[in-house]
Design a protein around this motif. Structure first.
Motif, PDB file in Angstrom:
ATOM      1  N   SER A  64       0.839  -1.204   0.000  1.00 16.01           N
ATOM      2  CA  SER A  64       0.000   0.000   0.000  1.00 16.01           C
ATOM      3  C   SER A  64       0.879   1.262   0.000  1.00 16.01           C
ATOM      4  O   SER A  64       1.951   1.286   0.618  1.00 16.01           O
ATOM      5  CB  SER A  64      -0.881  -0.007   1.250  1.00 16.01           C
ATOM      6  OG  SER A  64      -1.404   1.274   1.483  1.00 16.01           O
ATOM      7  N   SER A 120      -2.159  -2.979  -1.945  1.00 10.59           N
ATOM      8  CA  SER A 120      -2.999  -2.281  -2.935  1.00 10.59           C
ATOM      9  C   SER A 120      -3.415  -3.215  -4.075  1.00 10.59           C
ATOM     10  O   SER A 120      -4.476  -3.041  -4.655  1.00 10.59           O
ATOM     11  CB  SER A 120      -2.271  -1.059  -3.489  1.00 10.59           C
ATOM     12  OG  SER A 120      -1.088  -1.446  -4.147  1.00 10.59           O
ATOM     13  N   GLU A 121      -2.576  -4.210  -4.413  1.00  9.18           N
ATOM     14  CA  GLU A 121      -2.899  -5.129  -5.511  1.00  9.18           C
ATOM     15  C   GLU A 121      -2.298  -6.495  -5.265  1.00  9.18           C
ATOM     16  O   GLU A 121      -1.307  -6.620  -4.541  1.00  9.18           O
ATOM     17  CB  GLU A 121      -2.341  -4.584  -6.835  1.00  9.18           C
ATOM     18  CG  GLU A 121      -3.084  -3.378  -7.364  1.00  9.18           C
ATOM     19  CD  GLU A 121      -2.486  -2.890  -8.677  1.00  9.18           C
ATOM     20  OE1 GLU A 121      -2.966  -3.326  -9.743  1.00  9.18           O
ATOM     21  OE2 GLU A 121      -1.540  -2.090  -8.623  1.00  9.18           O
ATOM     22  N   ASN A 140      -6.077  -6.513   2.275  1.00  8.48           N
ATOM     23  CA  ASN A 140      -6.278  -5.530   3.332  1.00  8.48           C
ATOM     24  C   ASN A 140      -5.732  -4.194   2.795  1.00  8.48           C
ATOM     25  O   ASN A 140      -4.527  -4.056   2.619  1.00  8.48           O
ATOM     26  CB  ASN A 140      -5.494  -5.976   4.576  1.00  8.48           C
ATOM     27  CG  ASN A 140      -5.494  -4.941   5.682  1.00  8.48           C
ATOM     28  OD1 ASN A 140      -5.946  -3.802   5.502  1.00  8.48           O
ATOM     29  ND2 ASN A 140      -4.969  -5.318   6.831  1.00  8.48           N
ATOM     30  N   PRO A 141      -6.609  -3.201   2.515  1.00  8.64           N
ATOM     31  CA  PRO A 141      -6.160  -1.969   1.846  1.00  8.64           C
ATOM     32  C   PRO A 141      -5.115  -1.178   2.630  1.00  8.64           C
ATOM     33  O   PRO A 141      -4.379  -0.389   2.051  1.00  8.64           O
ATOM     34  CB  PRO A 141      -7.455  -1.161   1.665  1.00  8.64           C
ATOM     35  CG  PRO A 141      -8.440  -1.757   2.624  1.00  8.64           C
ATOM     36  CD  PRO A 141      -8.050  -3.180   2.827  1.00  8.64           C
ATOM     37  N   ASP A 142      -5.051  -1.390   3.958  1.00  9.15           N
ATOM     38  CA  ASP A 142      -4.025  -0.697   4.756  1.00  9.15           C
ATOM     39  C   ASP A 142      -2.620  -1.204   4.433  1.00  9.15           C
ATOM     40  O   ASP A 142      -1.634  -0.510   4.664  1.00  9.15           O
ATOM     41  CB  ASP A 142      -4.274  -0.894   6.259  1.00  9.15           C
ATOM     42  CG  ASP A 142      -5.559  -0.221   6.706  1.00  9.15           C
ATOM     43  OD1 ASP A 142      -5.985   0.735   6.020  1.00  9.15           O
ATOM     44  OD2 ASP A 142      -6.139  -0.663   7.717  1.00  9.15           O
TER      45      ASP A 142
END
Length: 232
Positions: free
Chosen positions: A50, A131-132, A126-128
């Motif tokens: 992220s 990111s991909e 988990n976006p925290d």
């Protein structure tokens, strides 16, 4: 599919280091190298860190992180981190082995844990932290289309080779740069499983991969340890 997995299992078990290096006096971390079979070929699952993270934002890496007091061993660490980062349940991973560790920029001893994951696994990043998530055919790490290398001197003065791959992902319609310790582990994994010469130079004697990879690690560790002693 079973044949591909069985051959990989057999090769990987020959290179299992177990907890051989667990007593070295360095802080510990572990990463999971998740292998997926798609279209009869082995693929490696990777994540993009992220942009909100303090350390190495936006870089490609494997699920993983630092050991916590509650972790029994490196396998525990890798599985816990994979669950936290991409929603991979530990019971969904068939752990095969632990490969020769590496040492990261922060002088953590990083152990790669190799495991098979079903291709049907639904990634929930988990976006925290992530990111991909994407996959790369494992053979790309011995026969890349876009590769470069450069020499790198570690903080302890040890001269090593950094692999840098650029992978064009059709699914995401973008390119990913895979380098550093992540690329180092991916290359070693591919060398172990395929047992063939890559199209680029590596720091190992490919006819004696087990002993030469151990020598490579011992020299790296010795350089870090000498520096730590001289800092005291």
């Amino acid at each position: 599919r079973q044949g591909v997995m069985e051959k990989a299992r057999r090769r990987l078990r020959e290179f299992d280091v177990g907890d051989k290096f667990s007593r070295l006096p360095l802080p510990r971390a572990a990463v999971l190298l998740p292998l997926v079979v798609r279209g009869g070929r082995l693929h490696l699952l990777l994540t993009v860190r992220s942009m909100q993270l303090r350390r190495s934002p936006g870089e490609v890496c494997f699920p993983g992180g630092k050991r916590e007091a509650t972790d029994k061993d490196d396998i525990d660490t890798a599985l816990r981190e994979a669950k936290e980062e991409v929603g991979l349940q530990p019971e969904k991973v068939e752990v095969i082995c632990r490969l020769m560790p590496g040492i990261d920029k922060m002088n953590n001893l990083v152990t790669p844990v190799v495991g098979f994951v079903e291709d049907t696994f639904q990634v929930t990043p988990n976006p925290d932290e992530v990111s991909e998530v994407f996959v790369v055919p494992l053979e790309y790490f011995v026969k890349p289309l876009n590769y470069k290398t450069f020499s790198y001197k570690t903080s302890s003065g040890y001269l090593t080779r950094i692999h840098c791959f650029t992978y064009d992902d059709q699914e995401h319609r973008k390119s990913f740069k895979i380098w550093g310790l992540t690329a180092h582990f991916a290359v070693f994994l591919a060398l172990v499983i395929f047992g063939e010469r890559p199209t680029f130079e590596v720091d190992y004697d490919l006819d004696n991969l087990i002993s030469s990879s151990e020598n490579y690690f011992i020299n790296l560790y010795a350089s870090v340890h000498e520096r730590k002693k001289s800092n005291l």
